[in-house]
Structures are given as C-alpha cells and as structure tokens.
Design a protein around this motif. Sequence first.
Motif, mmCIF file in Angstrom:
data_model
loop_
_atom_site.group_PDB
_atom_site.id
_atom_site.type_symbol
_atom_site.label_atom_id
_atom_site.label_comp_id
_atom_site.label_asym_id
_atom_site.label_seq_id
_atom_site.Cartn_x
_atom_site.Cartn_y
_atom_site.Cartn_z
ATOM 1 N N ASP A 290 0.729 -1.227 -0.582
ATOM 2 C CA ASP A 290 -0.084 0.389 0.237
ATOM 3 C C ASP A 290 0.316 1.273 -0.116
ATOM 4 O OD1 ASP A 290 0.554 0.497 2.644
ATOM 5 O OD2 ASP A 290 -0.786 -0.535 2.880
ATOM 6 N N GLN A 291 0.832 2.394 -0.097
ATOM 7 C CA GLN A 291 1.087 3.702 -0.216
ATOM 8 C C GLN A 291 2.104 3.649 1.143
ATOM 9 O OE1 GLN A 291 -0.931 7.382 -1.649
ATOM 10 N NE2 GLN A 291 0.321 8.887 -0.794
ATOM 11 N N PRO A 292 0.920 3.701 2.278
ATOM 12 C CA PRO A 292 1.965 3.734 3.292
ATOM 13 C C PRO A 292 3.771 3.399 3.940
ATOM 14 C CG PRO A 292 0.075 4.058 3.681
ATOM 15 C CD PRO A 292 0.232 3.490 2.209
ATOM 16 N N PHE A 293 2.617 2.148 2.949
ATOM 17 C CA PHE A 293 5.265 1.241 3.021
ATOM 18 C C PHE A 293 5.535 1.719 1.804
ATOM 19 C CE2 PHE A 293 6.694 -2.230 0.808
ATOM 20 C CZ PHE A 293 7.020 -2.993 1.890
ATOM 21 N N PHE A 294 5.301 1.869 0.782
ATOM 22 C CA PHE A 294 6.662 2.690 0.070
ATOM 23 C C PHE A 294 7.170 4.185 0.359
ATOM 24 C CE2 PHE A 294 4.620 -0.615 -3.099
ATOM 25 C CZ PHE A 294 5.338 -0.825 -3.138
ATOM 26 N N GLU A 295 6.430 5.077 1.196
ATOM 27 C CA GLU A 295 6.681 6.082 1.393
ATOM 28 C C GLU A 295 7.554 5.458 3.088
ATOM 29 O OE1 GLU A 295 2.837 7.898 3.076
ATOM 30 O OE2 GLU A 295 2.462 8.102 1.116
ATOM 31 N N LYS A 296 7.916 4.717 3.756
ATOM 32 C CA LYS A 296 8.259 4.290 4.550
ATOM 33 C C LYS A 296 9.494 3.464 3.621
ATOM 34 C CE LYS A 296 4.476 3.505 8.429
ATOM 35 N NZ LYS A 296 4.236 2.314 9.126
ATOM 36 N N LEU A 297 9.369 2.505 3.342
ATOM 37 C CA LEU A 297 10.115 1.774 2.413
ATOM 38 C C LEU A 297 11.651 3.341 1.208
ATOM 39 C CD1 LEU A 297 11.801 -0.236 1.628
ATOM 40 C CD2 LEU A 297 10.402 -0.094 -0.372
ATOM 41 N N CYS A 298 10.927 4.018 1.332
ATOM 42 C CA CYS A 298 11.804 5.456 1.012
ATOM 43 C C CYS A 298 12.329 5.433 2.460
ATOM 44 C CB CYS A 298 10.784 6.281 0.029
ATOM 45 S SG CYS A 298 12.279 7.540 -0.968
ATOM 46 N N GLN A 299 11.897 6.228 2.929
ATOM 47 C CA GLN A 299 12.071 6.827 4.276
ATOM 48 C C GLN A 299 13.432 5.951 5.261
ATOM 49 O OE1 GLN A 299 11.493 9.357 6.064
ATOM 50 N NE2 GLN A 299 13.345 9.505 7.083
ATOM 51 N N THR A 300 13.358 4.825 4.940
ATOM 52 C CA THR A 300 14.019 3.815 4.915
ATOM 53 C C THR A 300 15.694 3.466 4.582
ATOM 54 O OG1 THR A 300 13.043 2.265 6.180
ATOM 55 C CG2 THR A 300 15.212 1.703 5.548
ATOM 56 N N LEU A 301 15.708 4.049 2.721
ATOM 57 C CA LEU A 301 16.841 3.958 1.987
ATOM 58 C C LEU A 301 17.448 5.020 1.825
ATOM 59 C CD1 LEU A 301 15.075 1.104 -0.515
ATOM 60 C CD2 LEU A 301 16.811 0.530 0.573
ATOM 61 N N TYR A 302 16.185 6.792 1.652
ATOM 62 C CA TYR A 302 17.244 6.870 1.486
ATOM 63 C C TYR A 302 16.722 8.262 2.667
ATOM 64 C CZ TYR A 302 16.808 5.010 -3.072
ATOM 65 O OH TYR A 302 17.242 4.260 -4.463
ATOM 66 N N GLY A 303 15.921 7.964 3.522
ATOM 67 C CA GLY A 303 16.328 9.077 4.682
ATOM 68 C C GLY A 303 15.152 10.258 4.670
ATOM 69 N N PHE A 304 14.005 10.072 3.496
ATOM 70 C CA PHE A 304 13.473 11.330 3.447
ATOM 71 C C PHE A 304 12.053 10.523 2.740
ATOM 72 C CE2 PHE A 304 16.394 11.220 -0.102
ATOM 73 C CZ PHE A 304 15.457 11.631 -1.315
ATOM 74 N N GLN A 305 10.816 11.532 2.672
ATOM 75 C CA GLN A 305 9.909 10.572 2.202
ATOM 76 C C GLN A 305 9.531 11.564 0.911
ATOM 77 O OE1 GLN A 305 6.636 11.000 5.168
ATOM 78 N NE2 GLN A 305 6.995 8.897 5.930
ATOM 79 N N LEU A 306 8.622 10.417 -0.219
ATOM 80 C CA LEU A 306 8.461 11.117 -1.156
ATOM 81 C C LEU A 306 6.251 11.132 -1.518
ATOM 82 C CD1 LEU A 306 10.998 9.211 -3.573
ATOM 83 C CD2 LEU A 306 10.986 12.297 -2.998
ATOM 84 N N GLU A 307 6.231 12.364 -2.628
ATOM 85 C CA GLU A 307 4.836 11.644 -2.276
ATOM 86 C C GLU A 307 4.966 12.148 -3.913
ATOM 87 O OE1 GLU A 307 3.097 15.793 -1.054
ATOM 88 O OE2 GLU A 307 3.353 14.773 0.729
ATOM 89 N N GLY A 308 3.389 11.677 -4.473
ATOM 90 C CA GLY A 308 3.059 11.857 -5.941
ATOM 91 C C GLY A 308 3.325 11.242 -6.383
ATOM 92 N N ASP A 309 4.233 12.065 -7.912
ATOM 93 C CA ASP A 309 4.269 11.632 -8.929
ATOM 94 C C ASP A 309 6.183 10.628 -8.762
ATOM 95 O OD1 ASP A 309 2.785 12.502 -10.774
ATOM 96 O OD2 ASP A 309 3.459 14.057 -11.529
ATOM 97 N N LEU A 310 6.991 11.526 -7.439
ATOM 98 C CA LEU A 310 8.398 11.199 -6.955
ATOM 99 C C LEU A 310 8.295 9.911 -6.360
ATOM 100 C CD1 LEU A 310 9.790 14.319 -6.315
ATOM 101 C CD2 LEU A 310 10.398 12.969 -7.690
ATOM 102 N N LEU A 311 6.879 9.650 -6.000
ATOM 103 C CA LEU A 311 6.802 8.438 -4.529
ATOM 104 C C LEU A 311 6.015 7.262 -5.946
ATOM 105 C CD1 LEU A 311 6.714 6.398 -2.059
ATOM 106 C CD2 LEU A 311 4.322 6.987 -2.237
ATOM 107 N N GLU A 312 5.614 7.353 -7.162
ATOM 108 C CA GLU A 312 5.727 6.495 -8.062
ATOM 109 C C GLU A 312 6.711 5.761 -9.001
ATOM 110 O OE1 GLU A 312 2.920 6.379 -12.092
ATOM 111 O OE2 GLU A 312 1.840 8.169 -10.745
ATOM 112 N N SER A 313 6.983 7.260 -9.136
ATOM 113 C CA SER A 313 8.413 7.514 -9.592
ATOM 114 C C SER A 313 9.692 5.590 -8.686
ATOM 115 C CB SER A 313 9.548 8.309 -10.109
ATOM 116 O OG SER A 313 10.682 7.914 -10.297
ATOM 117 N N PHE A 314 9.520 6.498 -7.225
ATOM 118 C CA PHE A 314 10.831 5.236 -6.462
ATOM 119 C C PHE A 314 10.250 4.606 -6.490
ATOM 120 C CE2 PHE A 314 10.420 3.364 -2.467
ATOM 121 C CZ PHE A 314 11.664 2.663 -2.104
ATOM 122 N N VAL A 315 8.169 3.567 -6.731
ATOM 123 C CA VAL A 315 8.210 2.740 -6.635
ATOM 124 C C VAL A 315 8.522 1.885 -7.960
ATOM 125 C CG1 VAL A 315 6.067 1.023 -6.793
ATOM 126 C CG2 VAL A 315 6.401 3.534 -5.282
#
Length: 150
Positions: A62-87
């Motif tokens: 789900d979206q919160p999972f990928f937000e936390k995953l980004c935080q874990t890997l890179y130290g910051f959260q993303l949203e919107g198009d940037l989160l989609e690109s990260f996924v």
Amino acid sequence: MSISNQVTTLLNGSIYAFKEILPNVVDVKQPSKFTDHHIFLSYSVLVGMVGDFKGRIILDADQPFFEKLCQTLYGFQLEGDLLESFVGEFGNMVAGKLCSYSSEQQIHLDITPPTVMIGQTQIPNSPPTFSLPITINEVGSLNVLLTIEN
C-alpha cells in the motif's frame, strides 16, 4: 529446466534481492501457489522478465508501505509523482537483483520497464503464479507475486 526449478530459482532470487537491497531485517513467509483467476492490487509495480522463459514479478503493498520504504532507504519521504517513480525504481532494483541471481543459476533473464499501478487494480492471472509474503522490519508487509508463462 523444469518449471519447478524455475519457480525455486525465482523465489530464492526474490529473497536474495530483498536481503541485498534492504538494510532492515527481512522476514520471508512460506510461499504458496496463487490460484485465483484475477489478481487484485492496491499499490504495486509489475516488471516483466524475458529470456530463457517469460514471467513477471509484482510487488504489491500500500502507499504507506512505499513511503516508509523510501524513508528507510534514503532518509526522506516522497509523495505524488516522485513516490510513483520511486516505486518503479524499487521494482527495477528487485527485478535486477533477481536476474543477477538467476544468471548465477544458469538462467538468463532480462527485465522490461516497470509498470506502476496505483489504486485498486485487477489484472488477469495466468498460472502458475506464486505468492511470497515478505515483512520488512520497521516498514511493513508486501506481497511478491511471481508468474511463469509457458
């Protein structure tokens, strides 16, 4: 190579990929055969595999999972198009590591560009498909679906 050996290699390669990419503890549950005729997804990335055989890997969470995953890997959260690109890029990382692992097992695979699916998505399932539930410490759980096309 038999389908059984292909499945085993993909499952082991997926586990290897997550453990190589993530600094967190990765807890892998027992894989199971996924027999439903449709796959219902919430927030996911699909990467095709071509080469010695055709298949696909889907990472669904789900979206919160990928937000936390980004935080874990890179130290910051993303949203919107940037989160989609990260996924999409995370899907590439996992599929790329899986292909590297497969190559060591004498299975040669390449990956297709990722397709990110946001919101409730339904895709037809063409067995054999296998489900590999994974929990990442301090991030959450996701489901890895692996399909081999005959």
